[in-house]
Design a protein around this motif. Structure first.
Motif, PDB file in Angstrom:
ATOM      1  N   THR A  12       0.584  -1.225   0.505  1.00  0.00           N
ATOM      2  CA  THR A  12       0.277  -0.362   0.379  1.00  0.00           C
ATOM      3  C   THR A  12       0.801   1.224   0.067  1.00  0.00           C
ATOM      4  O   THR A  12       0.239   2.041  -0.679  1.00  0.00           O
ATOM      5  N   LEU A  13       2.177   0.806   1.053  1.00  0.00           N
ATOM      6  CA  LEU A  13       2.708   2.316   0.494  1.00  0.00           C
ATOM      7  C   LEU A  13       4.071   1.756  -0.913  1.00  0.00           C
ATOM      8  O   LEU A  13       4.797   1.231  -0.178  1.00  0.00           O
ATOM      9  N   GLU A  14       3.889   2.729  -1.155  1.00  0.00           N
ATOM     10  CA  GLU A  14       5.373   2.348  -2.459  1.00  0.00           C
ATOM     11  C   GLU A  14       6.441   3.541  -2.684  1.00  0.00           C
ATOM     12  O   GLU A  14       6.364   4.821  -1.920  1.00  0.00           O
ATOM     13  N   ILE A  15       7.621   3.118  -2.352  1.00  0.00           N
ATOM     14  CA  ILE A  15       8.388   3.270  -2.728  1.00  0.00           C
ATOM     15  C   ILE A  15       9.290   3.960  -4.540  1.00  0.00           C
ATOM     16  O   ILE A  15       9.777   2.687  -4.552  1.00  0.00           O
ATOM     17  N   HIS A  16       9.113   4.577  -5.002  1.00  0.00           N
ATOM     18  CA  HIS A  16       9.788   4.765  -6.086  1.00  0.00           C
ATOM     19  C   HIS A  16      11.308   4.875  -6.332  1.00  0.00           C
ATOM     20  O   HIS A  16      11.271   6.494  -7.275  1.00  0.00           O
ATOM     21  N   ALA A  17      11.705   4.559  -5.602  1.00  0.00           N
ATOM     22  CA  ALA A  17      13.575   4.765  -5.883  1.00  0.00           C
ATOM     23  C   ALA A  17      14.191   3.479  -5.316  1.00  0.00           C
ATOM     24  O   ALA A  17      13.916   2.660  -4.675  1.00  0.00           O
ATOM     25  N   ASP A  18      15.738   3.476  -5.299  1.00  0.00           N
ATOM     26  CA  ASP A  18      16.553   2.257  -4.714  1.00  0.00           C
ATOM     27  C   ASP A  18      17.281   2.876  -3.334  1.00  0.00           C
ATOM     28  O   ASP A  18      17.231   4.227  -2.804  1.00  0.00           O
ATOM     29  N   PRO A  19      16.227   1.815  -2.062  1.00  0.00           N
ATOM     30  CA  PRO A  19      16.226   2.424  -1.568  1.00  0.00           C
ATOM     31  C   PRO A  19      17.220   2.178  -0.159  1.00  0.00           C
ATOM     32  O   PRO A  19      17.250   1.922   1.081  1.00  0.00           O
ATOM     33  N   SER A  20      18.016   1.421  -0.766  1.00  0.00           N
ATOM     34  CA  SER A  20      19.266   1.017  -0.483  1.00  0.00           C
ATOM     35  C   SER A  20      20.267   1.994   0.253  1.00  0.00           C
ATOM     36  O   SER A  20      20.122   3.274   0.066  1.00  0.00           O
ATOM     37  N   GLY A  21      20.531   1.854   1.340  1.00  0.00           N
ATOM     38  CA  GLY A  21      21.856   2.358   2.513  1.00  0.00           C
ATOM     39  C   GLY A  21      20.322   3.067   3.441  1.00  0.00           C
ATOM     40  O   GLY A  21      21.126   4.075   4.906  1.00  0.00           O
ATOM     41  N   TYR A  22      19.344   3.144   2.965  1.00  0.00           N
ATOM     42  CA  TYR A  22      18.566   4.253   4.222  1.00  0.00           C
ATOM     43  C   TYR A  22      17.124   3.091   4.910  1.00  0.00           C
ATOM     44  O   TYR A  22      16.036   3.404   5.393  1.00  0.00           O
ATOM     45  N   THR A 126      15.875  15.662  -4.356  1.00  0.00           N
ATOM     46  CA  THR A 126      16.180  14.373  -4.898  1.00  0.00           C
ATOM     47  C   THR A 126      15.930  13.612  -3.335  1.00  0.00           C
ATOM     48  O   THR A 126      15.736  13.803  -2.299  1.00  0.00           O
ATOM     49  N   PHE A 127      15.575  12.413  -3.653  1.00  0.00           N
ATOM     50  CA  PHE A 127      15.466  11.435  -3.262  1.00  0.00           C
ATOM     51  C   PHE A 127      16.671  10.683  -2.151  1.00  0.00           C
ATOM     52  O   PHE A 127      16.366  11.009  -1.029  1.00  0.00           O
ATOM     53  N   THR A 128      17.932  11.279  -2.823  1.00  0.00           N
ATOM     54  CA  THR A 128      18.957  10.856  -1.799  1.00  0.00           C
ATOM     55  C   THR A 128      19.486  12.435  -1.200  1.00  0.00           C
ATOM     56  O   THR A 128      19.650  11.942  -0.048  1.00  0.00           O
ATOM     57  N   ASN A 129      19.125  13.413  -1.486  1.00  0.00           N
ATOM     58  CA  ASN A 129      19.270  14.338  -0.506  1.00  0.00           C
ATOM     59  C   ASN A 129      18.032  14.852   0.322  1.00  0.00           C
ATOM     60  O   ASN A 129      18.539  14.421   1.895  1.00  0.00           O
ATOM     61  N   GLN A 130      16.593  13.973   0.479  1.00  0.00           N
ATOM     62  CA  GLN A 130      16.069  14.254   1.059  1.00  0.00           C
ATOM     63  C   GLN A 130      16.281  13.022   2.236  1.00  0.00           C
ATOM     64  O   GLN A 130      16.033  13.196   3.577  1.00  0.00           O
ATOM     65  N   LEU A 131      16.284  11.856   1.756  1.00  0.00           N
ATOM     66  CA  LEU A 131      16.735  10.730   2.855  1.00  0.00           C
ATOM     67  C   LEU A 131      18.292  10.929   4.012  1.00  0.00           C
ATOM     68  O   LEU A 131      18.052  10.864   4.266  1.00  0.00           O
ATOM     69  N   PRO A 168       9.673  21.089   6.960  1.00  0.00           N
ATOM     70  CA  PRO A 168       9.666  20.550   6.062  1.00  0.00           C
ATOM     71  C   PRO A 168       9.021  21.658   4.965  1.00  0.00           C
ATOM     72  O   PRO A 168       8.327  23.217   4.946  1.00  0.00           O
ATOM     73  N   ARG A 169       9.168  20.826   3.929  1.00  0.00           N
ATOM     74  CA  ARG A 169       8.056  21.526   2.290  1.00  0.00           C
ATOM     75  C   ARG A 169       7.154  21.792   2.489  1.00  0.00           C
ATOM     76  O   ARG A 169       6.312  20.579   4.079  1.00  0.00           O
ATOM     77  N   GLY A 170       6.812  22.530   1.563  1.00  0.00           N
ATOM     78  CA  GLY A 170       4.895  23.271   1.857  1.00  0.00           C
ATOM     79  C   GLY A 170       4.092  22.668   1.201  1.00  0.00           C
ATOM     80  O   GLY A 170       4.535  20.716   0.476  1.00  0.00           O
ATOM     81  N   TRP A 171       2.820  22.466   1.496  1.00  0.00           N
ATOM     82  CA  TRP A 171       2.237  21.621   1.193  1.00  0.00           C
ATOM     83  C   TRP A 171       1.884  21.736   0.081  1.00  0.00           C
ATOM     84  O   TRP A 171       1.215  20.773  -0.255  1.00  0.00           O
ATOM     85  N   HIS A 172       2.051  22.899  -0.471  1.00  0.00           N
ATOM     86  CA  HIS A 172       1.454  22.798  -2.629  1.00  0.00           C
ATOM     87  C   HIS A 172       2.935  21.145  -3.149  1.00  0.00           C
ATOM     88  O   HIS A 172       2.115  21.271  -4.028  1.00  0.00           O
ATOM     89  N   LEU A 173       3.999  20.840  -2.274  1.00  0.00           N
ATOM     90  CA  LEU A 173       5.302  19.425  -3.297  1.00  0.00           C
ATOM     91  C   LEU A 173       4.282  18.310  -2.683  1.00  0.00           C
ATOM     92  O   LEU A 173       4.164  17.743  -1.376  1.00  0.00           O
ATOM     93  N   HIS A 174       4.458  17.414  -3.727  1.00  0.00           N
ATOM     94  CA  HIS A 174       3.778  15.813  -3.788  1.00  0.00           C
ATOM     95  C   HIS A 174       6.087  15.868  -4.096  1.00  0.00           C
ATOM     96  O   HIS A 174       6.609  16.197  -4.238  1.00  0.00           O
ATOM     97  N   ASP A 175       5.767  14.385  -2.683  1.00  0.00           N
ATOM     98  CA  ASP A 175       6.793  13.747  -3.319  1.00  0.00           C
ATOM     99  C   ASP A 175       6.703  12.379  -4.133  1.00  0.00           C
ATOM    100  O   ASP A 175       6.364  11.670  -3.667  1.00  0.00           O
ATOM    101  N   LYS A 176       7.542  12.327  -5.611  1.00  0.00           N
ATOM    102  CA  LYS A 176       6.810  11.566  -6.558  1.00  0.00           C
ATOM    103  C   LYS A 176       7.515   9.926  -5.539  1.00  0.00           C
ATOM    104  O   LYS A 176       7.389   9.579  -6.882  1.00  0.00           O
ATOM    105  N   HIS A 177       8.607   9.970  -4.737  1.00  0.00           N
ATOM    106  CA  HIS A 177       9.204   8.772  -4.520  1.00  0.00           C
ATOM    107  C   HIS A 177       8.501   7.640  -3.783  1.00  0.00           C
ATOM    108  O   HIS A 177       8.461   6.998  -3.634  1.00  0.00           O
TER     109      HIS A 177
END
Length: 542
Positions: A12-22, A126-131, A168-177
């Protein structure tokens, strides 16, 4: 006891990036927590974003922002926010920066009272920047953050670091990852959710939070949504009610008309409001994009001393102090100029003047972007604010009308100013597409907010003030001292020239210059000013 709930169904929760290292951040329980936040609040977030679009359509059709008729009782009645924690009683100098490891260590060691760790305008998401940012902040909270560079230089946090506040980011931004049940998550809830899940208990045990800066709000209902999200997180994580505290950036024009209401919506946990000056200027441009008579001059002339910004900052001080909340000043974006003592001293003089204006007006603290500016700002606030804050400065002399908040300043537009906007926006966008959200350009630390001003002004000038050489502007009290023709030929030439010069340079993001130029061209030629540069740019970000 945490609120009981069932484990999520697989997938039900999907990660659309490589989660290796996190793995230590993206634990099953943490992802479960994110999904619960999404399912609880996403429909409300979408409804509030639609309300923004409806309001903006009204402004585009000729309406102007105003104080709300349905909230007069909130503005006129007597009430105060909850007591402010001891750790946040003195915020005279705050430093801000991205959630990069070296930056975090240097900021915590800078001597500032507060460090705002930024997942928003100074970070490219980016996924890596945020994680990586989540890993870095977890280590900072745990007291284990260190860094040894390739050159052998070692960084570690000293005793008595700055108090950590997270944006955190503002309400207007989604996270595609991250998606839940097929829907992209809100970037705000990804940043907030992962941070509090891993750090809230440790911070609360030390009376150090968790504390947040909340960006880009436009209405009290959006503040109330944050209050609900924090309340849910406190319940889920077995934390005392109200331990999560927030400071709200008043960085949109609509929010300036709802400062009492925003404080009221968060009254159990809000600490203060901040004059987010750069985003506020951008929001003025964006909100009034359909009004040909409300053009702004070059951004270097739109200082906090111009009438509409002076009115906004003084109203913020009066509003906050009436309610027992802090009124934080804005950013000094200057950075040290090495090798030119004269130019460096001139830059520092601008910082001193700006901070003197803030402290004498009644602000309780201020922002800087570089550690070298901490002692400069602190000296001014120490001299003129010997107490931890200025809550006793009520500014009852301030009377601000709708017209004052909307007043358009006089000024000029020159070819040099036009060209500077093209260069800054192009260089920043290229760097952002390359993964950098905080970029030094011409001795100023530029982030998404200042790039947005440059972009919005280009659109505004070209669509509303396009004139032939020697002509007169179509709106506002602007002058064109060199009789510069403001037209798309000038823009296209400047954009091509800067792209050619930067393409083979060593500036950050040089390899993304062509993509940045294409994006800037499309946004500037468009019939309507786009809401945010970072929304279409995000599609091209890794």
């Amino acid at each position: 006891m945490a609120v009981p709930r069932e484990r999520l169904d697989p997938g039900t929760l999907e990660i659309h990036a490589d989660p290796s290292g996190y793995a230590s951040i993206l634990t099953p329980d943490a992802l479960d927590f994110l999904a619960q936040l999404h399912r609880r609040f996403e429909s409300t977030r979408q409804r509030l974003l639609q309300a923004r679009r409806v309001r903006q359509a009204g402004y585009d059709a000729g309406a102007l922002p105003d104080f709300r008729a349905d909230t007069v009782a909130i503005r006129e009645s007597d009430w105060r926010v909850a007591p402010i924690p001891a750790a946040l009683q003195d915020r005279r100098v705050e430093i801000t920066g991205p959630v990069e490891r070296k930056m975090i260590i240097n900021a915590l060691n800078s001597g500032a009272k507060v460090f705002m760790a930024d997942f928003e305008d100074s970070s490219a998401p980016t996924f890596t920047n945020q994680l990586d940012g989540q890993l870095n902040l977890r280590d900072a909270v745990n007291g284990t953050i260190e860094l040894t560079t390739a050159e052998g230089k070692h960084y570690r946090v000293n005793a008595n670091p700055a108090v950590l506040v997270v944006r955190p980011r503002g309400w207007h931004l989604h996270d595609k990852h991250f998606s839940v049940d097929g829907e992209a998550m809100a970037g705000a809830l990804v940043d907030f959710g992962l941070f509090v899940f891993h750090n809230a208990r440790a911070l609360q045990a030390r009376d150090r939070g968790p504390y947040f800066y909340l960006p880009k709000l436009e209405a009290m209902e959006e503040a109330a949504l944050w209050d609900e999200a924090m309340a849910m997180a406190e319940a889920e994580l077995n934390l005392p009610t109200g331990c999560m505290k927030a400071t709200v950036l008043i960085e949109t024009l609509p929010a300036a008309f709802q400062m009492h209401e925003i404080l009221h919506a968060l009254r159990g946990r809000i600490v203060g409001l901040n004059c987010g000056r750069w985003d506020y200027i951008f929001s003025y441009l964006k909100t009034l994009r359909g009004h040909r008579d409300r053009l702004l001059p070059e951004r270097g002339q739109v200082l906090m001393t111009v009438p509409f910004l002076k009115a906004y900052s003084e109203l913020l001080i009066q509003t906050c102090h009436r309610r027992g909340a802090f009124a934080m000043g804005g950013m000094a974006a200057q950075i040290p100029i090495k090798g030119d003592d004269t130019a460096n001293e001139a830059a520092l003089a601008k910082v001193r003047s700006d901070k003197l204006r803030e402290v004498q007006a009644g602000h309780d603290g201020t922002w800087v972007a570089h550690p070298a500016l901490v002692p400069v700002a602190q000296q001014i606030f120490d001299q003129y604010m010997p107490t931890p804050n200025q809550l006793d400065v009520l500014r009852t002399d301030v009377q601000v009308s709708r017209e004052q908040l909307l007043a358009t300043p006089n000024g000029t537009i020159s070819r040099i100013g036009f060209d500077n906007n093209v260069e800054v926006c192009l260089r920043y966008t290229a760097a952002w597409l390359g993964g950098l959200g905080c970029v030094p350009i011409h001795h100023l630390m530029e982030d998404a907010a200042t790039a947005e001003i440059a972009r919005a002004q280009l659109w505004q000038w070209l669509h509303h003030a396009g004139i032939p050489a020697g002509g007169a502007p179509t709106g506002g009290a602007l002058e064109f001292p060199d009789h510069a023709p403001i037209d798309f030929a000038l823009f296209d030439h400047a954009l091509a020239a800067h792209a050619h010069r930067l393409r083979d340079s060593d500036v950050p993001g040089a390899d993304r210059v062509d993509a940045a130029a294409a994006l800037l061209s499309a946004l500037t030629h468009a019939d309507q000013l786009g809401d945010f540069l970072t929304l279409p740019a995000y599609d091209q970000l890794g």
